[in-house]
Design a protein around this motif. Structure first.
Motif, mmCIF file in Angstrom:
data_model
loop_
_atom_site.group_PDB
_atom_site.id
_atom_site.type_symbol
_atom_site.label_atom_id
_atom_site.label_comp_id
_atom_site.label_asym_id
_atom_site.label_seq_id
_atom_site.Cartn_x
_atom_site.Cartn_y
_atom_site.Cartn_z
ATOM 1 N N GLN A 141 40.944 -5.162 6.571
ATOM 2 C CA GLN A 141 39.994 -6.327 6.155
ATOM 3 C C GLN A 141 39.994 -7.494 7.707
ATOM 4 N N GLU A 142 41.438 -7.784 7.176
ATOM 5 C CA GLU A 142 42.042 -8.996 8.181
ATOM 6 C C GLU A 142 42.169 -8.455 9.142
ATOM 7 N N GLU A 143 42.448 -7.368 9.573
ATOM 8 C CA GLU A 143 43.236 -7.370 11.163
ATOM 9 C C GLU A 143 41.991 -6.406 12.226
ATOM 10 N N ASP A 144 41.197 -5.317 11.282
ATOM 11 C CA ASP A 144 40.586 -4.565 11.990
ATOM 12 C C ASP A 144 38.595 -4.709 11.332
ATOM 13 N N PRO A 145 38.344 -5.613 10.984
ATOM 14 C CA PRO A 145 37.157 -5.175 10.128
ATOM 15 C C PRO A 145 36.087 -4.610 9.812
ATOM 16 N N SER A 146 35.731 -3.973 11.705
ATOM 17 C CA SER A 146 34.928 -3.307 11.836
ATOM 18 C C SER A 146 35.224 -1.412 12.117
ATOM 19 N N THR A 147 36.441 -1.202 11.748
ATOM 20 C CA THR A 147 36.907 0.798 11.342
ATOM 21 C C THR A 147 36.779 1.009 9.850
ATOM 22 N N ALA A 148 36.778 1.982 9.558
ATOM 23 C CA ALA A 148 36.244 2.705 8.405
ATOM 24 C C ALA A 148 37.493 3.011 7.731
ATOM 25 N N TYR A 149 37.981 2.375 6.777
ATOM 26 C CA TYR A 149 39.067 2.670 5.758
ATOM 27 C C TYR A 149 39.179 3.598 4.791
ATOM 28 N N HIS A 150 39.848 4.734 4.849
ATOM 29 C CA HIS A 150 39.974 6.372 3.682
ATOM 30 C C HIS A 150 40.928 6.046 2.489
ATOM 31 N N PRO A 151 41.290 5.816 1.001
ATOM 32 C CA PRO A 151 41.874 5.597 0.401
ATOM 33 C C PRO A 151 43.552 6.498 0.720
ATOM 34 N N THR A 152 42.661 7.923 1.129
ATOM 35 C CA THR A 152 43.892 8.547 1.137
ATOM 36 C C THR A 152 42.823 10.424 1.582
ATOM 37 N N SER A 153 43.592 10.988 2.423
ATOM 38 C CA SER A 153 43.455 12.184 2.451
ATOM 39 C C SER A 153 43.944 13.615 1.776
ATOM 40 N N PRO A 154 43.182 14.712 1.071
ATOM 41 C CA PRO A 154 41.992 13.947 1.125
ATOM 42 C C PRO A 154 41.204 12.995 -0.235
ATOM 43 N N TRP A 155 40.896 12.601 -0.609
ATOM 44 C CA TRP A 155 39.875 11.365 -1.342
ATOM 45 C C TRP A 155 38.434 11.980 -1.192
ATOM 46 N N GLY A 156 38.199 11.706 -2.149
ATOM 47 C CA GLY A 156 36.573 11.304 -2.815
ATOM 48 C C GLY A 156 36.175 10.411 -4.517
ATOM 49 N N ASP A 157 35.994 9.591 -3.579
ATOM 50 C CA ASP A 157 35.563 8.678 -4.894
ATOM 51 C C ASP A 157 36.089 8.309 -6.198
ATOM 52 N N GLY A 158 37.700 8.821 -5.782
ATOM 53 C CA GLY A 158 37.808 8.901 -7.155
ATOM 54 C C GLY A 158 37.864 10.158 -8.079
ATOM 55 N N LYS A 159 37.228 11.192 -7.610
ATOM 56 C CA LYS A 159 36.751 12.361 -7.712
ATOM 57 C C LYS A 159 38.530 12.921 -7.954
ATOM 58 N N PRO A 160 38.357 14.706 -8.596
ATOM 59 C CA PRO A 160 39.595 15.759 -8.263
ATOM 60 C C PRO A 160 38.992 15.955 -6.351
ATOM 61 N N THR A 161 40.396 15.562 -6.388
ATOM 62 C CA THR A 161 40.635 15.427 -4.748
ATOM 63 C C THR A 161 39.811 17.072 -3.949
ATOM 64 N N ALA A 162 40.701 18.365 -5.268
ATOM 65 C CA ALA A 162 39.503 19.262 -4.503
ATOM 66 C C ALA A 162 38.260 19.514 -4.851
ATOM 67 N N ASP A 163 36.752 18.298 -4.997
ATOM 68 C CA ASP A 163 35.904 17.986 -5.092
ATOM 69 C C ASP A 163 34.769 18.120 -4.554
ATOM 70 N N PRO A 164 34.214 19.046 -3.978
ATOM 71 C CA PRO A 164 33.434 19.432 -2.557
ATOM 72 C C PRO A 164 32.408 18.944 -2.368
ATOM 73 N N THR A 165 32.089 18.525 -3.367
ATOM 74 C CA THR A 165 31.052 17.712 -3.228
ATOM 75 C C THR A 165 30.498 16.216 -2.804
ATOM 76 N N VAL A 166 31.982 15.861 -2.056
ATOM 77 C CA VAL A 166 32.530 13.775 -2.117
ATOM 78 C C VAL A 166 33.461 14.081 -1.092
ATOM 79 N N GLY A 167 33.493 13.068 0.035
ATOM 80 C CA GLY A 167 34.934 12.640 0.294
ATOM 81 C C GLY A 167 35.195 13.823 1.439
#
Length: 856
Positions: free
Chosen positions: A476-502
């Protein structure tokens, strides 16, 4: 004084630190370099890329190494002149001495260092860099911090976790253990009275993309800001200045001004528009004389990129929207392009990215176990229109958060965000690769309802503090316009294999339950950022890496050694045996061929099935597919679809065909496996199938569809041909036939036997064929491919080759080699048609073109 910059490329020598003999110094051809490169050039080690020589060079990683050179700088009597040594990359723990004085202690491969050395200079200067063993330092750091952190790891030993070095150097399931060291990026001497550190912009496009407004920034290093100014400007691709402003320098060295452009020329990914760029410049001048002291410029692209994550019928979407256009992100994952990063040239980077364009791939994901990629890599992506997903440099581990580690990571992250933020190709950053799968595997603390970052630091998974608090803050401080994703794979804190999100990493194929590639449609996610299938490279690549003819067969000691994937023997042969007649153990060409067709078939099924799920606006079930992996870092058998020497496997062409701007897909719905076993009669006289057309074109297209049913035994048509004219929706999937039933009526079928047939679909636009697809009975091993009557003929200039067959052919492959380029390979043939393949050769290519197909 105008800034001068001298790159120290030649005049270096190196030696093992504990070898003090007089003849221990070895010449270094050029810097950047790394230890293995120089030892190999001086014939002190065997080539680690050949046979099992990797084992004989392991000692290198446990030693310290010294690089030295001498240089002079021009004397300058002007007051305030400064001299800096700039190290753009030191691999990794390094003690740097200038004329006997320690000027730098480095510990992070991913950061650059600038050191003021004005007071230490002499007419003739000696620069010495001692590179300490990262392997041993890593083990020492484990011992030092074991009381405060448990270093859980997948892949290789845990000593890599506390070391800020490319993690793949410890080995991976596709690469060797080669613990590099050395000045892996340029070393510079710079002199100046003031300099421009950086220039960048933050902007927004209007909703209709017809205007652009924002701020141009520069940062200047000077002790005399009152006597200087900065001219900030933008010039279009015709060098016409469209914005210019002379600005004062703030007390903190920051310069800024607002700008607005009407009707800006935008940057698009290839296939969607032009890759137009503007030149952004900052010229540092003396305010009283306009004398230029320094300047920095870079090419930028103006575009609006959105990561669309919205609730829908399938869960929550995950896809990219560029300049208002939804983009299906078909592409690849990228590992480091070589085990020796210092020897990758800009031309080689561009050749790799050109392959992306040739295969209609839109996105490349830079994997977190490697590096923040080279400027030449990003420049090629900008120029060619390839979207970049960049992971931060964390992979498959539980990383610590002790103070010195986080200080190093912050400098690393901020430097690399700043370096990459002006590249229009970079559309997303992800915090790590598969680190939350490590959290799941070891049942480390993770409570999505806990929103207190300080509590995360004290948990058994403290890396969450980095991925969900620190990195988004720095972004946010250096490049606020580029999307950030906490990890790969990731889906809003759900299990990483969840096929409905992320995003998901779909390793139920090959790993895990070893699902059949024919079931790809059941294995989709909102964005599949990893999946893959192994295959052998072409034979000449294997011969270059395994020298003994006695070892050139599947299952040999050296063949198994070279394939680093865990359980590769069982996994590979299981997939081969399920789908093909198993070649004789000593028949390397035949086994190579079936693994290549296996991989190509996996790509075909997966890309077509998941692209079909691109759907339509408001119903984007799957937003992208990235194969693991595009490339190799050494010659090997792996999941790569192009080998180390840039030789394409058939899977490369399968991806290219599945990602055509207009592509037809067809799938048979008849059962293949009964009670877990292959059904030998599923290839019978009838089946149901679906047919669709996928389009990335931005306008509706009228398409002629033709569906034929071709006997595999005779090549004859066995049912009435279907023809339809269809209006294909723009940037969407158009379903053409669903549950279409066909039953053949040949004499063979009437006698009670079965007559297996191919469902063959062709689509044309205004009489020109644009795509085809074939749905074969599965598994292929039950089909008789004898007596195909294939003919192959070259044009007089040998620039194209024509292939024909009297009966359907599966998996026709030309043997490829370095320097050979084909327009298609690994294709199927239908009787009565001519397949014309364009061919180009350079001096490296073998002048023969052997070929084979399934059953030959």
């Amino acid at each position: 004084m105008h800034k001068t910059s001298q790159q120290l490329t030649t005049g270096w020598s190196m030696r093992q630190a504990d070898d003090l003999s007089q003849d221990s110094w070895l010449p270094v051809k050029t810097v950047p370099s790394q230890v293995h490169v120089d030892l190999l050039a001086n014939e002190k080690i065997p080539d680690p890329f050949v046979d099992a020589n990797e084992l004989s060079v392991q000692w290198i990683g446990e030693k310290d190494w010294v690089y030295r050179t001498r240089f002079s700088v021009p004397s300058n009597s002007e007051d305030k002149t400064q001299t800096d040594l700039v190290f753009l990359g030191l691999d990794t723990f390094a003690t740097v001495r200038l004329n006997g004085h320690i000027i730098l202690e480095a510990e992070n491969m991913h950061t650059a260092h600038r050191v003021r050395v004005s007071e230490l200079l002499r007419p003739d200067n000696e620069l010495e860099i001692v590179f300490h063993s990262a392997l041993l330092r890593g083990r020492a750091l484990l011992d030092q911090h074991q009381a405060e952190h448990v270093f859980h790891v997948r892949q290789t030993e845990a000593s890599r976790i506390p070391v800020r070095k490319a993690q793949y150097n410890w080995g991976w399931d596709w690469g060797p253990i080669l613990m590099t060291a050395g000045p892996w990026r340029p070393v510079l001497v710079e002199q100046y009275v003031a300099r421009v550190e950086d220039v960048w912009t933050q902007y927004e496009l209007s909703a209709d993309c017809t205007s652009c407004a924002g701020t141009v920034y520069a940062r200047v290093a000077t002790t005399q800001p009152d006597n200087m100014a900065v001219v900030l400007s933008l010039a279009d691709d015709q060098d016409k200045v469209v914005f210019e402003q002379t600005c004062p320098i703030g007390s903190d060295g920051l310069v800024q001004t607002t700008f607005q452009l009407d009707s800006p020329a935008l940057w698009y990914p290839h296939g969607y528009g032009a890759q137009t760029r503007y030149r952004l410049s900052a010229k540092l001048i003396r305010a009283d004389t306009t004398t230029q002291l320094d300047a920095q410029s870079k090419l930028i692209g103006l575009r609006r990129c959105e990561l669309i994550q919205e609730p829908d019928a399938f869960g929550k979407s995950f896809y990219f929207r560029l300049n208002g256009i939804d983009i299906f992100s078909g592409g690849s994952c990228w590992i480091p392009g070589d085990s020796y990063l210092a020897q990758i040239s800009p031309a080689r980077y561009r050749a790799w990215m050109q392959l992306m364009v040739e295969s209609h791939q839109i996105m490349i994901r830079v994997w977190g176990g490697g590096i923040y990629e080279d400027d030449a890599f990003l420049d090629a992506c900008d120029d060619l229109g390839i979207l970049v997903w960049q992971d931060f440099a964390f992979a498959c581990a539980s990383y610590p958060v002790y103070d010195s580690f986080i200080r190093s990571v912050e400098e690393e992250a901020r430097q690399n965000i700043r370096r990459l933020r002006s590249h229009p190709s970079v559309v997303i950053w992800a915090g790590s690769n598969e680190d939350y799968q490590v959290q799941e595997r070891y049942k480390l603390d993770y409570d999505p309802e806990d929103t207190d970052p300080e509590s995360w630091k004290k948990s058994s998974f403290p890396a969450r503090y980095t991925y969900e608090h620190l990195l988004p803050k720095w972004m946010q401080e250096e490049d606020p316009s580029t999307a950030y994703h906490p990890t790969s794979p990731w889906g809003d804190g759900k299990p990483t294999a969840d096929p409905t999100v992320g995003d998901i990493h779909q390793w139920d194929i090959w790993h895990g339950p070893m699902s059949r590639y024919q079931d790809s449609a059941e294995l989709a996610g909102r964005f599949v950022s990893e999946f893959g299938m192994e295959a052998y490279p072409h034979l000449l690549t294997l011969h270059r890496s395994i020298t003994s003819p006695q070892q050139r067969h599947p299952g040999s000691r050296l063949m198994d050694f070279r394939n680093k994937a865990g359980d590769h023997e069982r996994r590979m042969i299981t997939y081969v045996a399920e789908n093909f007649l198993v070649p004789a153990a000593a028949d390397l060409p035949a086994f190579t061929h079936v693994t290549q067709i296996l991989q190509a078939e996996t790509m075909r099924y997966a890309y077509k099935a998941w692209r079909r799920m691109w759907g339509a606006p408001g119903a984007r079930h799957c937003g992208g597919v990235l194969v693991w992996q595009l490339n190799d870092c050494w010659p090997t058998m792996s999941w790569a679809v192009v080998d180390y020497y840039l030789v394409r496997k058939p899977a490369f062409y399968a991806i290219a065909n599945a990602l055509r701007p207009l592509d037809v897909g067809i799938v048979r719905n008849c059962p293949v496996w009964t009670s877990g076993h292959a059904d030998p009669f599923a290839a019978g006289n009838e089946c149901e199938f679906d047919l669709w057309v996928a389009s990335s074109r931005l306008e509706a297209v009228q398409v002629d569809v033709e569906v034929r049913y071709v006997s595999i035994a005779t090549g004859e048509l066995v049912a009435e041909t279907i023809t339809k004219r269809v209006l294909v929706a723009p940037n969407a999937t158009t379903e053409v036939l669903a549950g279409q039933c066909v039953k053949v009526t040949t004499a063979k079928a009437r006698d009670g036997d079965i007559d297996p047939f191919v469902v063959y679909a062709v689509i044309s636009v205004q009489g020109q064929r644009v795509a085809e697809d074939m749905a074969w009975p599965q598994p292929l091993k039950y089909l008789d491919f004898a007596e195909r009557n294939v003919t192959v003929g070259f044009s007089p200039a040998r620039d194209c080759v024509t292939v024909q067959a009297q009966r359907p052919v599966k998996g026709f492959v030309f043997e490829e080699s370095e320097g050979l380029k084909l327009s298609d390979n690994g294709f199927d043939l239908m009787p009565g048609e001519k397949k014309v393949v364009a061919v180009s050769w350079d001096g490296r290519a073998a002048q023969e073109l052997p070929w084979t197909y399934i059953g030959k």
